[in-house]
Design a protein around this motif. Structure first.
Motif, short mmCIF file in Angstrom:
data_model
loop_
_atom_site.label_atom_id
_atom_site.label_comp_id
_atom_site.label_asym_id
_atom_site.label_seq_id
_atom_site.Cartn_x
_atom_site.Cartn_y
_atom_site.Cartn_z
N GLU A 46 0.80 -1.23 0.00
CA GLU A 46 0.00 0.00 0.00
C GLU A 46 0.84 1.28 0.00
N HIS A 47 2.10 1.18 0.39
CA HIS A 47 2.89 2.41 0.51
C HIS A 47 4.24 2.34 -0.19
N ALA A 48 4.46 1.27 -0.96
CA ALA A 48 5.67 1.12 -1.78
C ALA A 48 6.96 1.23 -0.96
N LEU A 49 6.89 0.79 0.29
CA LEU A 49 8.05 0.91 1.18
C LEU A 49 8.42 -0.46 1.74
N ALA A 50 9.70 -0.82 1.59
CA ALA A 50 10.16 -2.11 2.12
C ALA A 50 10.97 -1.92 3.40
N VAL A 51 10.64 -2.74 4.41
CA VAL A 51 11.43 -2.83 5.64
C VAL A 51 11.61 -4.34 5.88
#
Ligand code: GLN
Length: 390
Positions: free
Chosen positions: A344-349
């Motif tokens: 949903e937010h195009a962010l990888a952790v």
């Protein structure tokens, strides 16, 4: 039917760190923000890029000496003396490998027999587990406890026994940012001396420490040089994770064994990149001071952004990662939270559980990497703010 893959490999799962990188890339391409895998998204120093190009143009394109180009080993001995005061014999105590990853596994394979035990602090960098499996050793995990990621000395002592061949330490520490104190290292050293055990010490983040924390090399402690295998590499200090140039520093008998393993696994690291690596290792002290100052800024930027967004963070004293608690957001487990961030937010952790021997201990945590440009970190913080308030 007989399985086609080995029993060792059947125990492995895909690296979660690299899986997250892959997922955000596949789903969002260039628009994705990757705070998962630990690599910089900024340029390597021009002077070492030039040195690498020069080396290729000068036709340093054939095998280097398998255990490392002389130029590189000499430069490494100089740098080790400059920063730790240790005199290392570049002829007998250094092995250049394809990244610290190969250096660690070559060190383990060179020293372990099936059934030997290796103590590992948990959470830990995910490669150490499979490394032990590949070398036939049995890992014995000792938990590091937040908020300061300390260990109970009695629990550590109880993990040592007659079968203990060594302990893997990593300082500054991935994923927590812990920098082991002198007292803690002495406690480890004392146990190793009492049990005649080795220390495999991964010091790849040695130049990234904050808030006055001091990196102490295990080999500098009294009586430890002869039982310490230092694993390190160019990747993090010189922002060249793709070059795959790492090394071990170890006593001559162990170096001899590591060189044999290394020779049969990979023959050698890239010759022109070792030549450029020698230039990197000889950069003046200012380079390292600036590196540290820039990483401190990046850490503070992410730390402040996460705190403002409502994360409960563990302030890292070193390395370039930050662990944070996510439970109170009510967005599910670490894995669910991480998948939603990507989707949903195009962010990888990285989900915290992938760093623990007991995954339950990491289910409320995620790891952020801050080896990124200011604008990447700012975009990440914006994405996180909207994720947790959505
Ligand atoms: N050490 C880095 C990390 O923890 C990179 C790992 C890797 O992919 N080799 O993210």
């Amino acid at each position: 039917m007989t399985p086609r893959v080995s029993a060792k490999v059947e125990t492995f799962t895909e690296s979660v760190i690299r899986e997250m990188t892959h997922l955000v890339g596949a789903r969002h391409g260039e628009a994705g923000i990757n705070l998962a895998q630990g690599f910089p998204d900024f340029a390597a120093p021009q002077v070492i890029k030039d040195a690498a190009c020069d080396a290729i143009q000068k036709d340093l394109n054939q095998y280097a000496i398998t255990w490392g180009a002389k130029e590189f080993r000499d430069a490494l001995a100089e740098k080790t003396l400059r920063f730790t005061g240790l005199e290392v014999d570049p002829e007998r105590e250094v092995t250049v490998c394809c990244g610290a990853t190969e250096a660690m596994i070559a060190a383990l394979m060179a020293t372990l027999n099936p059934g030997d035990e290796v103590v590992i602090f948990s959470p830990f960098y995910e490669n150490y587990g499979p490394d032990c499996v590949l070398s036939g050793a049995i890992p014995r995990f000792v938990t590091l406890h937040p908020p300061d990621w300390s260990f109970d000395p009695d629990v550590l002592a109880a993990a040592f026994n007659d079968r203990t061949k060594g302990i893997i330490i990593n300082t500054p520490h991935n994923p927590t940012g812990k920098v082991f104190s002198r007292f803690e290292l002495e406690c480890i050293a004392d146990l190793c001396q009492r049990h005649d055990a080795l220390v495999y010490t991964d010091e790849i983040y040695e130049h990234m420490t904050y808030d006055g924390a001091e990196h102490i090399a295990m080999a500098t402690l009294p009586g430890m040089r002869e039982r310490t295998i230092t694993v390190n590499g160019l990747s993090k200090t010189y922002s060249v994770t793709g070059w795959r140039v790492g090394y071990t520093i170890a006593p001559p008998d162990i170096t001899d064994a590591i060189r044999k393993v290394h020779d049969f696994i990979t023959v050698g690291a890239a010759a022109p990149l070792q030549e450029a690596g020698a230039v990197a290792l000889r950069l003046p002290n200012d380079y390292y001071r600036q590196l540290q100052a820039e990483y401190l800024e990046r850490r503070d930027l992410l730390l402040a952004g996460l705190e403002e967004a409502g994360f409960r963070v563990y302030r890292p004293q070193g390395a370039y990662y930050l662990m944070a608690e996510i439970d109170h957001f009510g967005m599910g487990s670490d894995v669910e939270f991480s998948r939603r961030l990507i989707e949903e937010h195009a962010l990888a952790v990285v989900p915290g559980s992938s760093f623990y021997a007991d995954p339950a201990l990491g289910q409320t945590q995620v790891r952020f990497c801050f080896a990124k440009r200011r604008e990447t970190l700012e975009r990440a913080v914006d994405a996180l703010r909207s994720a947790v308030t959505a």
